[in-house]
Scaffold this motif. Structure first.
Motif, PDB file in Angstrom:
ATOM      1  N   GLN A  69       0.844  -1.195   0.000  1.00  0.00           N
ATOM      2  CA  GLN A  69       0.000   0.000   0.000  1.00  0.00           C
ATOM      3  C   GLN A  69       0.884   1.251   0.000  1.00  0.00           C
ATOM      4  OE1 GLN A  69      -3.339  -0.068  -0.181  1.00  0.00           O
ATOM      5  NE2 GLN A  69      -3.154  -2.273  -0.400  1.00  0.00           N
ATOM      6  N   PRO A  70       0.408   2.343  -0.582  1.00  0.00           N
ATOM      7  CA  PRO A  70       1.202   3.581  -0.623  1.00  0.00           C
ATOM      8  C   PRO A  70       1.666   4.053   0.764  1.00  0.00           C
ATOM      9  CG  PRO A  70      -0.636   3.759  -2.123  1.00  0.00           C
ATOM     10  CD  PRO A  70      -0.823   2.472  -1.356  1.00  0.00           C
ATOM     11  N   ILE A  71       0.821   3.921   1.773  1.00  0.00           N
ATOM     12  CA  ILE A  71       1.215   4.358   3.122  1.00  0.00           C
ATOM     13  C   ILE A  71       2.378   3.521   3.640  1.00  0.00           C
ATOM     14  CG2 ILE A  71      -0.451   2.969   4.423  1.00  0.00           C
ATOM     15  CD1 ILE A  71       0.077   6.496   5.400  1.00  0.00           C
ATOM     16  N   ALA A  72       2.363   2.231   3.351  1.00  0.00           N
ATOM     17  CA  ALA A  72       3.466   1.357   3.776  1.00  0.00           C
ATOM     18  C   ALA A  72       4.751   1.725   3.046  1.00  0.00           C
ATOM     19  CB  ALA A  72       3.108  -0.103   3.537  1.00  0.00           C
TER      20      ALA A  72
ATOM     21  N   SER B 189       5.542   4.645   1.956  1.00  0.00           N
ATOM     22  CA  SER B 189       5.985   5.903   2.545  1.00  0.00           C
ATOM     23  C   SER B 189       6.696   5.676   3.876  1.00  0.00           C
ATOM     24  CB  SER B 189       4.775   6.825   2.732  1.00  0.00           C
ATOM     25  OG  SER B 189       5.169   8.037   3.314  1.00  0.00           O
ATOM     26  N   GLU B 190       6.136   4.802   4.695  1.00  0.00           N
ATOM     27  CA  GLU B 190       6.754   4.481   5.984  1.00  0.00           C
ATOM     28  C   GLU B 190       8.109   3.806   5.794  1.00  0.00           C
ATOM     29  OE1 GLU B 190       3.694   2.182   7.867  1.00  0.00           O
ATOM     30  OE2 GLU B 190       2.561   3.972   8.431  1.00  0.00           O
ATOM     31  N   GLN B 191       8.171   2.874   4.845  1.00  0.00           N
ATOM     32  CA  GLN B 191       9.431   2.182   4.559  1.00  0.00           C
ATOM     33  C   GLN B 191      10.480   3.166   4.051  1.00  0.00           C
ATOM     34  OE1 GLN B 191       9.623  -0.666   6.123  1.00  0.00           O
ATOM     35  NE2 GLN B 191      10.118  -1.925   4.361  1.00  0.00           N
TER      36      GLN B 191
ATOM     37  N   SER C 246      10.679   6.352   4.637  1.00  0.00           N
ATOM     38  CA  SER C 246      11.115   7.191   5.767  1.00  0.00           C
ATOM     39  C   SER C 246      12.125   6.448   6.640  1.00  0.00           C
ATOM     40  CB  SER C 246       9.913   7.598   6.616  1.00  0.00           C
ATOM     41  OG  SER C 246       9.062   8.441   5.892  1.00  0.00           O
TER      42      SER C 246
ATOM     43  N   SER D 126       7.168  -3.725  -5.072  1.00  0.00           N
ATOM     44  CA  SER D 126       7.104  -3.046  -3.778  1.00  0.00           C
ATOM     45  C   SER D 126       8.306  -2.132  -3.589  1.00  0.00           C
ATOM     46  CB  SER D 126       7.051  -4.064  -2.640  1.00  0.00           C
ATOM     47  OG  SER D 126       5.845  -4.780  -2.672  1.00  0.00           O
TER      48      SER D 126
ATOM     49  N   VAL E  35       8.847   6.933  -3.884  1.00  0.00           N
ATOM     50  CA  VAL E  35       8.652   7.844  -2.748  1.00  0.00           C
ATOM     51  C   VAL E  35       9.960   8.555  -2.420  1.00  0.00           C
ATOM     52  CG1 VAL E  35       8.104   7.982  -0.284  1.00  0.00           C
ATOM     53  CG2 VAL E  35       6.733   6.527  -1.782  1.00  0.00           C
TER      54      VAL E  35
ATOM     55  N   ARG F  98      10.599  12.629  -2.660  1.00  0.00           N
ATOM     56  CA  ARG F  98      11.029  13.406  -1.506  1.00  0.00           C
ATOM     57  C   ARG F  98      12.344  14.114  -1.753  1.00  0.00           C
ATOM     58  NH1 ARG F  98       9.313   9.388   3.442  1.00  0.00           N
ATOM     59  NH2 ARG F  98       7.079   9.586   3.090  1.00  0.00           N
TER      60      ARG F  98
END
Length: 60
Positions: A2-5, A7-9, A11, A43, A50, A54
């Protein structure tokens, strides 16, 4: 992934590896593609995207 995952990865990788995070992700993508793990490669590509977004934002 998922996009949120992704993003977390991204970061977490940036925190731990700094500017080398994108190099590490590129290596992971190539390894997964070479071993036929296309889902994992996709993935990692999301995470790479991302990271690139950034870095582009911080350079402006």
């Amino acid at each position: 992934m998922q996009p949120i995952a992704a993003s977390e990865q991204a970061s977490a990788l940036r925190r731990v590896h700094g500017n080398e995070a994108e190099v590490l992700v590129g290596t992971k993508i190539r390894q997964c593609e070479a071993s036929g793990e296309t889902d994992k490669a996709e993935s990692w590509k999301m995470i790479q995207q991302v990271l690139r977004q950034r870095s582009g934002a911080s350079e402006s």
